[in-house]
Write a protein that holds these residues in place. Structure first.
Motif, PDB file in Angstrom:
ATOM      1  N   PHE A 111     -81.073 -31.985  61.477  1.00 32.61           N
ATOM      2  CA  PHE A 111     -80.590 -33.081  60.623  1.00 32.61           C
ATOM      3  C   PHE A 111     -81.227 -34.362  61.146  1.00 32.61           C
ATOM      4  O   PHE A 111     -81.284 -34.579  62.363  1.00 32.61           O
ATOM      5  CB  PHE A 111     -79.067 -33.217  60.675  1.00 32.61           C
ATOM      6  CG  PHE A 111     -78.315 -32.184  59.901  1.00 32.61           C
ATOM      7  CD1 PHE A 111     -77.937 -32.404  58.582  1.00 32.61           C
ATOM      8  CD2 PHE A 111     -77.965 -30.974  60.488  1.00 32.61           C
ATOM      9  CE1 PHE A 111     -77.233 -31.454  57.865  1.00 32.61           C
ATOM     10  CE2 PHE A 111     -77.264 -30.012  59.785  1.00 32.61           C
ATOM     11  CZ  PHE A 111     -76.899 -30.247  58.460  1.00 32.61           C
ATOM     12  N   THR A 112     -81.679 -35.208  60.250  1.00 34.00           N
ATOM     13  CA  THR A 112     -82.353 -36.429  60.680  1.00 34.00           C
ATOM     14  C   THR A 112     -82.072 -37.571  59.731  1.00 34.00           C
ATOM     15  O   THR A 112     -81.841 -37.365  58.534  1.00 34.00           O
ATOM     16  CB  THR A 112     -83.878 -36.207  60.789  1.00 34.00           C
ATOM     17  OG1 THR A 112     -84.511 -37.428  61.177  1.00 34.00           O
ATOM     18  CG2 THR A 112     -84.474 -35.749  59.455  1.00 34.00           C
ATOM     19  N   SER A 113     -82.104 -38.775  60.279  1.00 42.00           N
ATOM     20  CA  SER A 113     -81.986 -39.979  59.443  1.00 42.00           C
ATOM     21  C   SER A 113     -83.320 -40.687  59.317  1.00 42.00           C
ATOM     22  O   SER A 113     -83.425 -41.683  58.599  1.00 42.00           O
ATOM     23  CB  SER A 113     -80.963 -40.935  60.060  1.00 42.00           C
ATOM     24  OG  SER A 113     -81.405 -41.383  61.335  1.00 42.00           O
ATOM     25  N   GLY A 144     -79.837 -33.721  64.780  1.00 42.60           N
ATOM     26  CA  GLY A 144     -79.034 -34.934  64.814  1.00 42.60           C
ATOM     27  C   GLY A 144     -77.540 -34.728  64.914  1.00 42.60           C
ATOM     28  O   GLY A 144     -76.798 -35.703  65.075  1.00 42.60           O
ATOM     29  N   PRO A 175     -74.624 -40.067  64.181  1.00 42.08           N
ATOM     30  CA  PRO A 175     -75.942 -39.454  64.313  1.00 42.08           C
ATOM     31  C   PRO A 175     -77.087 -40.426  64.043  1.00 42.08           C
ATOM     32  O   PRO A 175     -78.173 -40.288  64.610  1.00 42.08           O
ATOM     33  CB  PRO A 175     -75.920 -38.330  63.271  1.00 42.08           C
ATOM     34  CG  PRO A 175     -74.893 -38.745  62.277  1.00 42.08           C
ATOM     35  CD  PRO A 175     -73.864 -39.497  63.051  1.00 42.08           C
ATOM     36  N   ILE A 176     -76.860 -41.413  63.189  1.00 40.61           N
ATOM     37  CA  ILE A 176     -77.905 -42.399  62.899  1.00 40.61           C
ATOM     38  C   ILE A 176     -78.092 -43.327  64.093  1.00 40.61           C
ATOM     39  O   ILE A 176     -79.222 -43.598  64.524  1.00 40.61           O
ATOM     40  CB  ILE A 176     -77.567 -43.200  61.632  1.00 40.61           C
ATOM     41  CG1 ILE A 176     -77.438 -42.270  60.427  1.00 40.61           C
ATOM     42  CG2 ILE A 176     -78.621 -44.274  61.378  1.00 40.61           C
ATOM     43  CD1 ILE A 176     -77.008 -42.967  59.155  1.00 40.61           C
ATOM     44  N   GLU A 215     -80.110 -41.630  66.719  1.00 46.38           N
ATOM     45  CA  GLU A 215     -81.524 -41.376  66.445  1.00 46.38           C
ATOM     46  C   GLU A 215     -82.348 -42.656  66.326  1.00 46.38           C
ATOM     47  O   GLU A 215     -83.461 -42.737  66.872  1.00 46.38           O
ATOM     48  CB  GLU A 215     -81.657 -40.555  65.158  1.00 46.38           C
ATOM     49  CG  GLU A 215     -83.072 -40.089  64.880  1.00 46.38           C
ATOM     50  CD  GLU A 215     -83.179 -39.217  63.638  1.00 46.38           C
ATOM     51  OE1 GLU A 215     -84.283 -38.701  63.383  1.00 46.38           O
ATOM     52  OE2 GLU A 215     -82.158 -39.044  62.930  1.00 46.38           O
ATOM     53  N   TYR A 220     -77.576 -42.465  55.738  1.00 47.45           N
ATOM     54  CA  TYR A 220     -77.456 -41.027  55.458  1.00 47.45           C
ATOM     55  C   TYR A 220     -78.322 -40.242  56.442  1.00 47.45           C
ATOM     56  O   TYR A 220     -79.193 -40.780  57.129  1.00 47.45           O
ATOM     57  CB  TYR A 220     -77.896 -40.718  54.025  1.00 47.45           C
ATOM     58  CG  TYR A 220     -79.344 -41.053  53.736  1.00 47.45           C
ATOM     59  CD1 TYR A 220     -80.382 -40.154  54.042  1.00 47.45           C
ATOM     60  CD2 TYR A 220     -79.701 -42.278  53.156  1.00 47.45           C
ATOM     61  CE1 TYR A 220     -81.709 -40.472  53.794  1.00 47.45           C
ATOM     62  CE2 TYR A 220     -81.030 -42.596  52.910  1.00 47.45           C
ATOM     63  CZ  TYR A 220     -82.025 -41.686  53.232  1.00 47.45           C
ATOM     64  OH  TYR A 220     -83.338 -41.998  53.007  1.00 47.45           O
ATOM     65  N   ILE A 221     -78.065 -38.942  56.508  1.00 48.08           N
ATOM     66  CA  ILE A 221     -78.924 -38.004  57.219  1.00 48.08           C
ATOM     67  C   ILE A 221     -79.370 -36.941  56.228  1.00 48.08           C
ATOM     68  O   ILE A 221     -78.708 -36.710  55.209  1.00 48.08           O
ATOM     69  CB  ILE A 221     -78.216 -37.345  58.426  1.00 48.08           C
ATOM     70  CG1 ILE A 221     -76.908 -36.674  57.992  1.00 48.08           C
ATOM     71  CG2 ILE A 221     -77.970 -38.354  59.532  1.00 48.08           C
ATOM     72  CD1 ILE A 221     -76.221 -35.882  59.096  1.00 48.08           C
ATOM     73  N   LYS A 222     -80.507 -36.308  56.533  1.00 50.71           N
ATOM     74  CA  LYS A 222     -81.020 -35.239  55.682  1.00 50.71           C
ATOM     75  C   LYS A 222     -81.039 -33.929  56.456  1.00 50.71           C
ATOM     76  O   LYS A 222     -81.292 -33.902  57.663  1.00 50.71           O
ATOM     77  CB  LYS A 222     -82.451 -35.547  55.234  1.00 50.71           C
ATOM     78  CG  LYS A 222     -82.585 -36.556  54.120  1.00 50.71           C
ATOM     79  CD  LYS A 222     -84.053 -36.654  53.695  1.00 50.71           C
ATOM     80  CE  LYS A 222     -84.236 -37.621  52.548  1.00 50.71           C
ATOM     81  NZ  LYS A 222     -85.656 -37.687  52.117  1.00 50.71           N
ATOM     82  N   LYS A 232     -79.301 -35.069  51.113  1.00 50.76           N
ATOM     83  CA  LYS A 232     -78.876 -36.290  51.791  1.00 50.76           C
ATOM     84  C   LYS A 232     -77.349 -36.309  51.924  1.00 50.76           C
ATOM     85  O   LYS A 232     -76.628 -36.114  50.945  1.00 50.76           O
ATOM     86  CB  LYS A 232     -79.352 -37.518  51.006  1.00 50.76           C
ATOM     87  CG  LYS A 232     -80.869 -37.661  50.968  1.00 50.76           C
ATOM     88  CD  LYS A 232     -81.320 -38.716  49.970  1.00 50.76           C
ATOM     89  CE  LYS A 232     -80.920 -40.101  50.393  1.00 50.76           C
ATOM     90  NZ  LYS A 232     -81.547 -41.138  49.516  1.00 50.76           N
TER      91      LYS A 232
END
Length: 676
Positions: free
Chosen positions: A199-201, A209, A588-589, A592, A601-603, A609
């Protein structure tokens, strides 16, 4: 610390044996159903019988994890399982589901209940309530700091905290990600660990993430609050993991320096964290890396030395009588337990007669057992002999008898009733479904007040006095919603008391047991949120005894299950909104990219999203698709109200949604049809 319990996990007989040999004072296990770790090997009925005897042979406790939410059609099997386990000597039950707790009490009135961490309990007020309701122990949320844990211990209820093992990104009991994304419910014991996936932003395709490091407070044992039990996570872990964790925890409690490099080598995710306990939540994220796996393989032979042999825990004193014309008698004493066996009449000695030295030689051959010899006294007439073989046989016999007495002494003998689940009459269809709305700002609230019968205003507690005064004329329509995770209960209690006394608001949304306890304490009218995970009729009925006026059913329940709920308590269901998949203390954002580069948001790896919604003390990760069931209210036969959960909708969108217009974008029917 005081004489604290070391509580080890066991997902199999082999791991249970390892835990006991390594020094655990208690073990928690799960059966093949009703356990939050269904993917572990777990214990069959016969395994459970053996496990109980093995723990009690060691003088250890054994706790049965029945910490999932159950459906009505599982209730009868659940009750039979509880009766079976009680008859076989389970010491306590680890429980999440309020209905399960009531069923256990009806089946085993004197059962010992431990509140699972999945109850999401995180305040002293909540702990006091559970104590008053007859719970003996609680396992508070893992996200608490040391000061909060200490405050909970002062309530007098037994307190058990996690000391070592994996950390979920989400607060336990508040994660719906695995259920929504893969129909594998964490609350039903089938978590698919979606949080360990990428998971990533910021477009980092392989960035995990939502993956936290493992917890370890083993180096902190000298500064821990005076809790009753230190719990090691890991019912799905190998015996080597359990052995090393128990061994190093024992070392720490005995004042020695724990070998954290050793523990890291056996299993970790980029090392360990104590961030929740210390309140320093930076650098808590980590993943399992290739070097971690290689290191574990190299250390495993070393770990085997810890549990290769039985642990010596009992000292046995022997008294032997050898007299003419009388059977040889051996008495074995261990603490206040005495076993006695008799053999054959001794023979006249031809060569060397039996003496104390020869008795010592044979009786001390306790080998790979939990016993070691203490004092030996003997009453021996001269000129008699008992062969070594016969003495050995008598030693084995008296030790076996002593073992049975020890097991019996250590096994609780509970009252087991013939109770079978009884359902009340199914309520008549409710009729018109009313709309109830969660709002996140005053603009949404103003629209909802005009359009819906009931309104829940999330940020009402932080509104200014002017706004609260203006809203007070609608107080009968407004349900105050406190934070989902309470970090300062004194402040929350003070603010709620002030709002109630000064502005007249007296309805409270209850997200967790803490909210129920605080609400009862302050005299609020209580309403249950879906976060209480009410999934069956027994839980719904119990909410009534706690004083709740209505509940929102778990979104993990299928529509048919909801319609079959037997309670006259008004029941609501979520019919619109992006369901909060996780409640987290870490962003999480922020981890990162930092807050300045927040995308909101994270993807995941498919490009979906997920909005990240920030509050002062926690973060909610919302589903990528919007749940929409407002066009299906005709199929909600037993539902009194449909819940609209708003996020960042504009006033125009708010009015459109409450009016029943279908939203644009991707929608989902949630789990109401496909289930978990």
């Amino acid at each position: 610390m005081k004489n604290v319990e070391i509580l080890a996990p066991a997902g199999s007989i082999g791991t249970l044996t390892t835990a006991l040999r390594s020094g655990a004072g208690a073990v928690y296990v799960g059966g093949q159903r009703f356990s939050a770790r269904n993917n572990a090997v777990n214990f069959s009925y016969e395994d459970l019988k053996f496990a109980v005897r093995e723990c009690h042979r060691y003088g250890a406790k054994i706790y049965l994890a029945v910490n999932t939410i159950i459906s009505d059609d599982e209730a009868e099997d659940f009750c039979e399982y509880i009766k079976f386990s009680a008859k076989n000597g389970i010491d306590a039950y680890i429980v999440q589901d309020w209905g399960c707790a009531e069923l256990i009490r009806k089946c085993v009135p004197d059962a010992v209940l431990h509140g699972s961490t999945q109850m999401s309990l995180h305040t002293a007020t909540g702990a006091e309530m559970l104590k008053s309701l007859g719970w003996q122990r609680i396992v508070p949320a893992r996200e608490l700091d040391g000061q909060t844990i200490e405050k909970i211990t002062r309530t007098g209820i037994e307190t058990e905290i996690f000391i070592h093992g994996a950390l979920c990104m989400s607060v336990s009991g508040q994660c719906y990600m695995s259920a929504v994304m893969g129909s594998r419910s964490a609350n039903r014991g089938c978590c698919g660990q979606a949080c360990r996936l990428p998971f990533t932003s910021a477009g980092n395709r392989n960035f995990a993430g939502l993956s936290l490091k493992d917890l370890s407070l083993i180096p902190c044992t000298d500064v821990l609050p005076e809790v009753d039990s230190l719990k090691i996570e890991g019912r799905m872990k190998r015996p080597e993991y359990v052995a090393s964790a128990v061994h190093e925890l024992r070392n720490a409690l005995e004042g020695h320096q724990p070998d954290m490099n050793f523990l890291k080598g056996i299993f970790s995710r980029s090392g360990f964290t104590d961030g929740y306990f210390t309140g320093k939540r930076e650098n808590m994220f980590g993943i399992r890396e290739k070097d971690d796996v290689i290191s574990a393989r190299e250390l495993i032979p070393e770990v085997h030395k810890i549990y290769r042999y039985e642990r010596k825990i009992y000292t046995v004193n022997f008294h032997v009588t050898v007299r003419r014309g009388e059977p040889v008698e051996i008495i074995a004493e261990c603490n206040d337990i005495t076993a006695k066996v008799s053999g054959e009449i001794p023979e006249e000695a031809v060569n060397r007669p039996t003496d104390t030295e020869s008795l010592q030689k044979q009786l001390s051959k306790l080998g790979d057992t939990v016993y070691s010899i203490g004092n030996l006294t003997a009453d021996i007439e001269d000129g008699l002999v008992v062969s070594a073989g016969k003495l050995n046989a008598l030693r084995r016999e008296v030790i076996a008898e002593l073992t049975e007495l020890i097991i019996y002494r250590n096994t609780p003998h509970k009252t087991v009733t013939g109770y079978k689940p009884v359902f009340s009459e199914k309520p008549a269809p409710v009729g018109r479904v009313r709309i109830r709305t969660f709002c996140t700002n005053i603009q949404q609230a103003e629209i909802a007040l005009k359009k819906s019968a009931d309104v829940i205003i999330s940020p009402a507690m932080s509104f200014s006095g002017t706004v609260l005064s203006a809203l007070s004329e609608y107080r009968e329509k407004i349900i105050l919603s406190p934070p989902r995770f309470i970090t300062d209960e004194d402040d929350i209690i003070s603010r709620l008391r002030n709002i109630k006394e000064k502005y007249g608001f007296d309805r409270l949304m209850c997200h967790t047991p803490d909210c129920i306890a605080i609400g009862k304490k302050l005299g609020f009218r209580l309403h249950g949120n879906f976060t209480l995970n009410i999934f069956n009729s027994f839980s719904a009925e119990y909410m009534k005894t706690l004083g709740l006026e209505d509940i929102i059913i778990s979104p993990e329940a299928k529509l048919q299950q909801i319609n079959n709920i037997r309670t006259d308590l008004p029941v609501g269901m979520i019919a619109y909104g992006k369901l909060p998949l996780m409640l987290t203390r870490n962003c999480p954002i922020k981890n990162e990219t930092g807050c300045k580069k927040c995308t909101g948001y994270i993807k995941d790896r498919t490009g979906r999203k997920f909005r990240v919604r920030c509050s002062p003390d926690y973060v909610e990760i919302l589903n990528s698709d919007c749940l929409y069931m407002l066009d299906k209210t005709g199929s909600f036969r037993s539902i009194s109200f449909a819940v609209v959960m708003l996020d960042n909708e504009t006033p125009e969108q708010t009015e459109s949604i409450i009016s029943g217009l279908k939203p644009s974008g991707n929608i989902t029917r949630g789990l109401y049809h496909r289930g978990i």
